[in-house]
Design a protein around this motif. Structure first.
Motif, PDB file in Angstrom:
ATOM      1  N   ASP A  71       0.866  -1.181  -0.131  1.00  0.00           N
ATOM      2  CA  ASP A  71      -0.040  -0.047   0.066  1.00  0.00           C
ATOM      3  C   ASP A  71       0.994   1.058  -0.031  1.00  0.00           C
ATOM      4  O   ASP A  71       1.673   1.408   0.805  1.00  0.00           O
ATOM      5  N   VAL A  72       0.847   2.052  -0.949  1.00  0.00           N
ATOM      6  CA  VAL A  72       1.797   2.826  -1.119  1.00  0.00           C
ATOM      7  C   VAL A  72       1.488   4.403  -0.113  1.00  0.00           C
ATOM      8  O   VAL A  72       2.388   4.987  -0.010  1.00  0.00           O
ATOM      9  N   THR A  73       0.513   4.111   0.492  1.00  0.00           N
ATOM     10  CA  THR A  73       0.248   5.309   1.294  1.00  0.00           C
ATOM     11  C   THR A  73       0.844   4.706   2.743  1.00  0.00           C
ATOM     12  O   THR A  73       0.555   5.404   3.744  1.00  0.00           O
ATOM     13  N   ASP A  74       1.166   3.249   2.930  1.00  0.00           N
ATOM     14  CA  ASP A  74       1.707   2.940   4.175  1.00  0.00           C
ATOM     15  C   ASP A  74       3.122   3.178   4.210  1.00  0.00           C
ATOM     16  O   ASP A  74       3.827   2.303   3.232  1.00  0.00           O
ATOM     17  N   GLU A  75       3.910   3.874   4.907  1.00  0.00           N
ATOM     18  CA  GLU A  75       5.454   3.983   5.102  1.00  0.00           C
ATOM     19  C   GLU A  75       6.105   2.780   5.465  1.00  0.00           C
ATOM     20  O   GLU A  75       7.196   2.355   4.860  1.00  0.00           O
ATOM     21  N   ASN A  76       5.618   2.054   6.362  1.00  0.00           N
ATOM     22  CA  ASN A  76       6.067   0.473   6.722  1.00  0.00           C
ATOM     23  C   ASN A  76       5.997  -0.109   5.560  1.00  0.00           C
ATOM     24  O   ASN A  76       6.920  -0.872   5.214  1.00  0.00           O
ATOM     25  N   HIS A  77       5.067  -0.240   5.050  1.00  0.00           N
ATOM     26  CA  HIS A  77       4.910  -1.231   3.784  1.00  0.00           C
ATOM     27  C   HIS A  77       5.858  -0.938   2.753  1.00  0.00           C
ATOM     28  O   HIS A  77       6.675  -1.727   2.212  1.00  0.00           O
ATOM     29  N   VAL A  78       6.158   0.326   2.497  1.00  0.00           N
ATOM     30  CA  VAL A  78       7.188   0.807   1.613  1.00  0.00           C
ATOM     31  C   VAL A  78       8.629   0.323   2.088  1.00  0.00           C
ATOM     32  O   VAL A  78       9.525  -0.092   1.334  1.00  0.00           O
ATOM     33  N   ARG A  79       8.843   0.698   3.052  1.00  0.00           N
ATOM     34  CA  ARG A  79      10.108   0.273   3.779  1.00  0.00           C
ATOM     35  C   ARG A  79      10.363  -1.254   3.665  1.00  0.00           C
ATOM     36  O   ARG A  79      11.341  -1.577   3.152  1.00  0.00           O
ATOM     37  N   GLN A  80       9.327  -1.932   4.034  1.00  0.00           N
ATOM     38  CA  GLN A  80       9.666  -3.461   4.069  1.00  0.00           C
ATOM     39  C   GLN A  80       9.885  -3.972   2.712  1.00  0.00           C
ATOM     40  O   GLN A  80      10.566  -4.884   2.734  1.00  0.00           O
ATOM     41  N   VAL A  81       8.951  -3.675   1.848  1.00  0.00           N
ATOM     42  CA  VAL A  81       9.161  -4.233   0.550  1.00  0.00           C
ATOM     43  C   VAL A  81      10.463  -3.706  -0.177  1.00  0.00           C
ATOM     44  O   VAL A  81      11.143  -4.607  -0.846  1.00  0.00           O
ATOM     45  N   VAL A  82      10.991  -2.520   0.099  1.00  0.00           N
ATOM     46  CA  VAL A  82      11.990  -2.153  -0.640  1.00  0.00           C
ATOM     47  C   VAL A  82      13.466  -2.888   0.026  1.00  0.00           C
ATOM     48  O   VAL A  82      14.152  -3.461  -0.404  1.00  0.00           O
ATOM     49  N   HIS A 127       6.685   9.369  -3.939  1.00  0.00           N
ATOM     50  CA  HIS A 127       7.664  10.332  -3.216  1.00  0.00           C
ATOM     51  C   HIS A 127       8.204   9.173  -2.035  1.00  0.00           C
ATOM     52  O   HIS A 127       9.402   9.134  -1.863  1.00  0.00           O
ATOM     53  N   ARG A 128       7.321   8.358  -1.470  1.00  0.00           N
ATOM     54  CA  ARG A 128       7.655   7.401  -0.387  1.00  0.00           C
ATOM     55  C   ARG A 128       8.662   6.345  -1.041  1.00  0.00           C
ATOM     56  O   ARG A 128       9.762   5.991  -0.426  1.00  0.00           O
ATOM     57  N   LEU A 129       8.334   5.859  -2.196  1.00  0.00           N
ATOM     58  CA  LEU A 129       8.995   4.806  -2.886  1.00  0.00           C
ATOM     59  C   LEU A 129      10.352   5.646  -3.155  1.00  0.00           C
ATOM     60  O   LEU A 129      11.320   4.765  -3.015  1.00  0.00           O
ATOM     61  N   ILE A 130      10.651   6.853  -3.846  1.00  0.00           N
ATOM     62  CA  ILE A 130      11.596   7.376  -4.407  1.00  0.00           C
ATOM     63  C   ILE A 130      12.605   7.457  -3.328  1.00  0.00           C
ATOM     64  O   ILE A 130      13.803   7.172  -3.497  1.00  0.00           O
ATOM     65  N   ARG A 131      12.184   8.089  -2.080  1.00  0.00           N
ATOM     66  CA  ARG A 131      13.028   8.105  -0.944  1.00  0.00           C
ATOM     67  C   ARG A 131      13.485   7.039  -0.333  1.00  0.00           C
ATOM     68  O   ARG A 131      14.737   6.798   0.005  1.00  0.00           O
ATOM     69  N   ALA A 132      13.006   5.916  -0.418  1.00  0.00           N
ATOM     70  CA  ALA A 132      13.157   4.584  -0.209  1.00  0.00           C
ATOM     71  C   ALA A 132      14.336   3.895  -0.868  1.00  0.00           C
ATOM     72  O   ALA A 132      15.347   3.055  -0.319  1.00  0.00           O
ATOM     73  N   VAL A 133      14.342   4.081  -2.149  1.00  0.00           N
ATOM     74  CA  VAL A 133      14.990   3.388  -2.954  1.00  0.00           C
ATOM     75  C   VAL A 133      16.321   4.345  -3.519  1.00  0.00           C
ATOM     76  O   VAL A 133      17.385   3.712  -3.899  1.00  0.00           O
ATOM     77  N   LEU A 134      16.314   5.627  -3.328  1.00  0.00           N
ATOM     78  CA  LEU A 134      17.340   6.545  -3.811  1.00  0.00           C
ATOM     79  C   LEU A 134      18.728   6.362  -2.981  1.00  0.00           C
ATOM     80  O   LEU A 134      19.690   6.207  -3.476  1.00  0.00           O
ATOM     81  N   PRO A 135      18.637   6.078  -1.944  1.00  0.00           N
ATOM     82  CA  PRO A 135      20.055   5.779  -1.097  1.00  0.00           C
ATOM     83  C   PRO A 135      20.674   4.421  -1.655  1.00  0.00           C
ATOM     84  O   PRO A 135      21.911   4.596  -1.959  1.00  0.00           O
ATOM     85  N   HIS A 136      19.997   3.624  -2.103  1.00  0.00           N
ATOM     86  CA  HIS A 136      20.774   2.333  -2.735  1.00  0.00           C
ATOM     87  C   HIS A 136      21.094   2.868  -4.073  1.00  0.00           C
ATOM     88  O   HIS A 136      22.259   2.456  -4.621  1.00  0.00           O
ATOM     89  N   MET A 137      20.193   3.473  -4.810  1.00  0.00           N
ATOM     90  CA  MET A 137      20.785   3.766  -6.275  1.00  0.00           C
ATOM     91  C   MET A 137      22.040   4.770  -6.397  1.00  0.00           C
ATOM     92  O   MET A 137      22.718   4.598  -7.114  1.00  0.00           O
TER      93      MET A 137
END
Length: 291
Positions: A71-82, A127-137
């Motif tokens: 669920d892209v509105t859930d910060e925990n979901h985003v972090r866990q999936v990434v 925005h949540r997804l971008i912030r989660a993946v950018l450090p890795h990229m």
């Protein structure tokens, strides 16, 4: 369990026969589903297809995708999936921000909390997804972010202010991001389809039906009820597969374009932004009087 790191590069080796990893949001139907299939058919991609309900993407799992609840509105979901993708593959080469929906209605008649819900999915979600993946990229100094927008992100129209506003915001963020991450060899591309033959239009009309009407904008509701222009096989609509192929093209390109208008209607509509505001206003006025 994470794969063993390569001694020379320090990176996790790709899965057998898989060179890159893509994370796609909103795969339960339409563009997201077709995008997952397109990446799966393109040799070399490990595909993580996500949706709020994994039952909706079980068949994609059977076809070869990795699936996850998101669920892209859930910060925990985003972090866990990434974190899961990075743990299992050691890399995210492409992020496809596709999850979204359309809230139509005259500005006066769309409650503020509904506007917030629209932006929470269409703007804050990416925005949540971008912030989660950018450090890795940034660490790897490679990666591509594809944000699925719309011609509504370039040209607004009466009754579409909330939806178009969310896409305008996504486009503005993408333009800023593209310059910000260029020093890290990360690419950012926008895909801008016109009407797509999916369930988008039906879902949009269902949400519009829930609005409390003042009677001042009956012309707009007549247009919504009588036309299939916004999704659903109406004039100028294209198939979701065509949009998916464009997303794949952007992700595969070593130098993707900043924007990819998709379909003839989409390409022509994007040019409307060049018309002076009074001319666009006059056209909308003619449509309103005709209705």
């Amino acid at each position: 369990m994470a794969d063993t790191q390569d001694d020379e590069t320090g990176e996790t080796p790709p899965r057998e026969g898989k060179l890159k990893t893509v994370l796609i949001t909103g795969c339960s139907s339409g563009i997201g589903r077709e995008a997952a299939k397109a990446f799966l058919d393109d040799d070399g991609w490990t595909v993580y297809a996500t949706a709020r309900d994994t039952d909706d993407i079980a068949d994609l799992g059977e076809a070869g995708c990795e699936t996850a609840e998101l669920d892209v509105t859930d910060e925990n979901h985003v972090r866990q999936v990434v974190e899961r993708v990075l743990s299992e593959t050691g890399r995210i080469d492409a992020l496809i921000n596709n999850a979204g929906y359309g809230q139509m209605g005259p500005i006066e008649e769309v409650p503020t909390e509904v506007v917030h819900e629209q932006f929470d999915v269409n703007v804050y979600g990416p925005h949540r997804l971008i912030r989660a993946v950018l450090p890795h990229m940034r660490e790897r100094e490679r990666g591509t972010i594809v944000n699925v927008s719309s011609v509504g992100g370039r040209v607004s129209h009466p009754g579409g202010g909330v939806y178009c506003g969310s896409k305008f915001a996504l486009e503005a963020m993408s333009d800023a991001l593209r310059s910000e991450v260029e020093p890290f060899d990360i690419d950012v591309a926008l895909v801008e389809p016109g009407p797509v033959n999916t369930s988008f239009g039906d879902e949009m009309r269902a949400r519009t039906d829930k609005l409390e009407r003042s009677g001042a904008y009956d012309w707009f509701y007549s247009v919504i009820e009588d036309t299939q222009l916004i999704g659903g096989g109406g004039f100028g609509s294209i198939e979701a597969k065509e949009v998916a192929e464009t997303i794949l093209e952007a992700a595969n390109s070593p130098n993707p374009s900043p924007r990819y208008p998709v379909g003839q209607f989409g390409k022509l509509s994007s040019l409307a932004r060049l018309a002076p505001d009074p001319i666009r206003d006059a056209v909308f006025g003619i449509v309103r009087r005709f209705v």
